[in-house]
Design an enzyme around this catalytic site. Structure first.
Site, PDB file in Angstrom:
ATOM      1  N   ASN A   8       0.870  -1.317  -0.052  1.00  0.00           N
ATOM      2  CA  ASN A   8       0.043   0.003  -0.087  1.00  0.00           C
ATOM      3  C   ASN A   8       0.945   1.330  -0.037  1.00  0.00           C
ATOM      4  OD1 ASN A   8      -1.693   1.994   0.525  1.00  0.00           O
ATOM      5  ND2 ASN A   8      -2.353   1.281   2.513  1.00  0.00           N
ATOM      6  N   LYS A  10       0.050   4.179  -0.281  1.00  0.00           N
ATOM      7  CA  LYS A  10      -0.483   5.522   0.340  1.00  0.00           C
ATOM      8  C   LYS A  10      -0.027   6.649  -0.669  1.00  0.00           C
ATOM      9  CE  LYS A  10      -0.081   3.226   4.879  1.00  0.00           C
ATOM     10  NZ  LYS A  10      -0.214   3.256   6.244  1.00  0.00           N
ATOM     11  N   HIS A  95      -9.559   0.990   4.859  1.00  0.00           N
ATOM     12  CA  HIS A  95      -8.247   0.808   5.601  1.00  0.00           C
ATOM     13  C   HIS A  95      -8.354   1.904   6.679  1.00  0.00           C
ATOM     14  CE1 HIS A  95      -4.188   2.456   6.386  1.00  0.00           C
ATOM     15  NE2 HIS A  95      -3.728   1.206   6.052  1.00  0.00           N
ATOM     16  N   GLU A  97      -6.851   4.398   7.872  1.00  0.00           N
ATOM     17  CA  GLU A  97      -6.880   5.791   7.580  1.00  0.00           C
ATOM     18  C   GLU A  97      -8.023   6.376   7.035  1.00  0.00           C
ATOM     19  OE1 GLU A  97      -2.890   5.335   5.476  1.00  0.00           O
ATOM     20  OE2 GLU A  97      -2.006   4.930   7.435  1.00  0.00           O
ATOM     21  N   GLU A 167      -5.104  -5.002  10.586  1.00  0.00           N
ATOM     22  CA  GLU A 167      -4.180  -4.175  10.863  1.00  0.00           C
ATOM     23  C   GLU A 167      -4.497  -3.368  11.993  1.00  0.00           C
ATOM     24  OE1 GLU A 167      -2.468  -2.857   6.736  1.00  0.00           O
ATOM     25  OE2 GLU A 167      -3.745  -1.513   7.141  1.00  0.00           O
ATOM     26  N   GLY A 173       2.463   2.531  10.700  1.00  0.00           N
ATOM     27  CA  GLY A 173       3.596   3.398  10.670  1.00  0.00           C
ATOM     28  C   GLY A 173       4.174   3.976  12.178  1.00  0.00           C
ATOM     29  N   SER A 212       3.681  -1.993  10.149  1.00  0.00           N
ATOM     30  CA  SER A 212       5.133  -2.057  10.420  1.00  0.00           C
ATOM     31  C   SER A 212       5.656  -3.658   9.698  1.00  0.00           C
ATOM     32  CB  SER A 212       5.413  -1.759  12.058  1.00  0.00           C
ATOM     33  OG  SER A 212       5.142  -0.564  12.170  1.00  0.00           O
TER      34      SER A 212
HETATM   35  P1  13P Z   1       3.142   0.326   7.735  1.00  0.00           P
HETATM   36  O1  13P Z   1       3.722  -0.791   6.921  1.00  0.00           O
HETATM   37  O2  13P Z   1       3.934   1.786   7.191  1.00  0.00           O
HETATM   38  O3  13P Z   1       3.116   0.254   8.975  1.00  0.00           O
HETATM   39  O4  13P Z   1       1.605   0.675   6.851  1.00  0.00           O
HETATM   40  C1  13P Z   1       0.560  -0.377   7.161  1.00  0.00           C
HETATM   41  C2  13P Z   1      -0.343  -0.222   6.242  1.00  0.00           C
HETATM   42  O5  13P Z   1      -1.265   0.615   6.746  1.00  0.00           O
HETATM   43  C3  13P Z   1      -0.772  -0.939   5.130  1.00  0.00           C
HETATM   44  O6  13P Z   1      -1.887  -0.622   4.669  1.00  0.00           O
END
Ligand code: 13P
Length: 250
Positions: A8, A10, A95, A97, A167, A173, A212
């Protein structure tokens, strides 16, 4: 069941950066064909470049979100039909976010899931608890609610075709990965919900872990019985690092 290793991206990697990425990632992973499924999910403007760059390779391309309506007066939104038109095969829905920064609800995620399936897009639906929910001992209650309200309502036939991603929001992150045991515990719980909803058909549904994931922890996460792949944010931006994660999943 083969693992799915999904990136992803982002709001990173511009259209002009995609060809260079593909030129490094596709050859690095060419020998993994048939042993692991690979997917990258660029931002909307980078999708055409990604579809072109990965055409004819073993790497699938997905979007990070879509609107639940086919068209209409929805300024700034993107239709799933337009994604299909572009040659995109997958979409991430719900997701964390989207849920926590943009206020998406379970009901909205469910509407998007139904539309995605109708259009033939393969969907990854994300679930996961906040840190305060985990600290209050509410992890299973949150997962049960998100599962039943953003997926369950779609009915067994649709759920069977969906990929789930666990997740935990506190691991995204933050560099604070769930331990393989913590991940497995949540995945086992989700697997139980799938079994209850689908019976034997639940065995074909993949549950990805996200939060992560890095080249050095991917193998032990995917070694867990109910972890069927990973959804990688930051570490998927580096093609060599992401290729190492792909190898860990093969
Ligand atoms: P990170 O791997 O940067 O922690 O993000 C995970 C994520 O949100 C994947 O969709």
């Amino acid at each position: 069941m083969k693992n799915l290793v999904a990136g992803n991206w982002k709001m990173h990697l511009s259209p002009r950066e995609v060809a260079g990425y593909a030129g490094r990632f596709a050859p690095e992973t060419a020998n993994l064909v048939g042993t692991v499924d690979l997917l990258v999910c660029p931002s909307f403007p980078a999708l055409p470049a990604a579809v072109a760059a990965f055409r004819g390779t073993h790497v699938a391309v997905g979007a990070q979100n879509m609107h639940q309506e086919l068209s209409g007066a929805y300024t700034g939104e993107v239709s799933g039909a337009a994604l299909v038109d572009l040659g995109v095969g997958w979409v991430i829905l719900g997701h964390s976010e989207r849920r926590h920064v943009f206020g998406e609800t379970d009901a909205l995620v469910l509407a998007k899931l139904k539309r995605a399936h109708e259009l033939g897009l393969k969907a990854i639906v994300c679930v996961g608890e906040l840190l305060e929910e985990r600290d209050r001992g509410e992890t299973e209650a949150v997962l049960r609610r998100q599962f039943s309200e953003s997926l369950g309502g779609a009915g067994p036939a649709l759920v069977t075709k969906t990929t789930l991603a666990y997740e935990p929001v506190w691991a995204i992150g933050t560099g604070r990965t769930a331990t393989p045991e913590t991940a497995q515990e949540a995945h086992r719980f989700l697997r139980g919900l799938l079994e209850k909803a689908l019976g034997a058909a639940s065995e074909g549904v993949r549950i990805l872990y996200g939060g992560s994931v890095k080249p050095d922890n991917a193998a032990e996460l995917m070694a867990q019985a109910d972890v069927n792949g990973v959804l990688v944010g930051g570490a998927s931006l580096d093609p060599e690092g992401f290729a190492a994660i792909a190898r860990a999943g093969a």
